[in-house]
Write a protein that holds these residues in place. Sequence first.
Motif: not given
Length: 259
Positions: A151-166
């Motif tokens: 599971t990836l959990i990311g806040h703000s910019n970290g959420g954006d890079m997590s979605m890109l990883f997906a």
Amino acid sequence: MKLAFIAPLYLVLIFCFAPSVKAQTTQPTYQVKEDSMLLWDKTRNRSIPVEIYLPNTTQIKHPQLVIISHGYNNNREGTYKYYSSIANCLAAHGYFVASIQHELETDSLVPSIGKPYVVRMSNWVRGTENILFVINDLKKTHKQLDYKHVTLIGHSNGGDMSMLFAHKYPDMIDKVISLDNRRMPMPVVKHPHIYSLRSSDQPADEGVIPSPELQKHMGITIVKLPNTIHNDMADNATEAQRKEINNYLLTFLNDETNN
């Protein structure tokens, strides 16, 4: 290759509330071991600081891996440790948590002018490479982890890079949970499973969040937190906010409705 372990191993005892919707099957809580690692990606000539949180128990043979990616903080050192309340709670419930420092002090700052989706893309790409490297390194050094349910959990910019990883590596992960990502569109897919907690004050850019119809069709879960602003989703959150965020995270991690 690891450069060094830069902090001693120690134990902490964490108390957090399990999700009310799962109260009848509440997981036990464990003491948490915390450690710091400094990894080295020789192909990019780059160091990657990682903070590890894991349950101190022999009862869990194959803990699931959770990767935390922090919000952008002008390349400040140690930002990856600002999510310890989340990391400790998840580890106390049996998850192996790795929190990654994505920006180094020597990196160029993210441009403040221009379309965010464009000017931040190189930062997100670097973040996905960091996540990929950490997962592959852990596969060598921590073979006991459950890599079928990452599971990836990311806040703000970290959420954006997590979605890109997906978008880029969907087969490597099982779930993605964003804490208010605002720029990178969420994958409109049934797998990996997509979840997001939304703040009360900062809307996402157009096209980031799928329509309610697509959310329902794809099993995407979007939850608004009416009492939490964007900048209060880390350790600076109040006790009530932390409990609410952790409750939702545990609910999402325990969610088997789409499996």
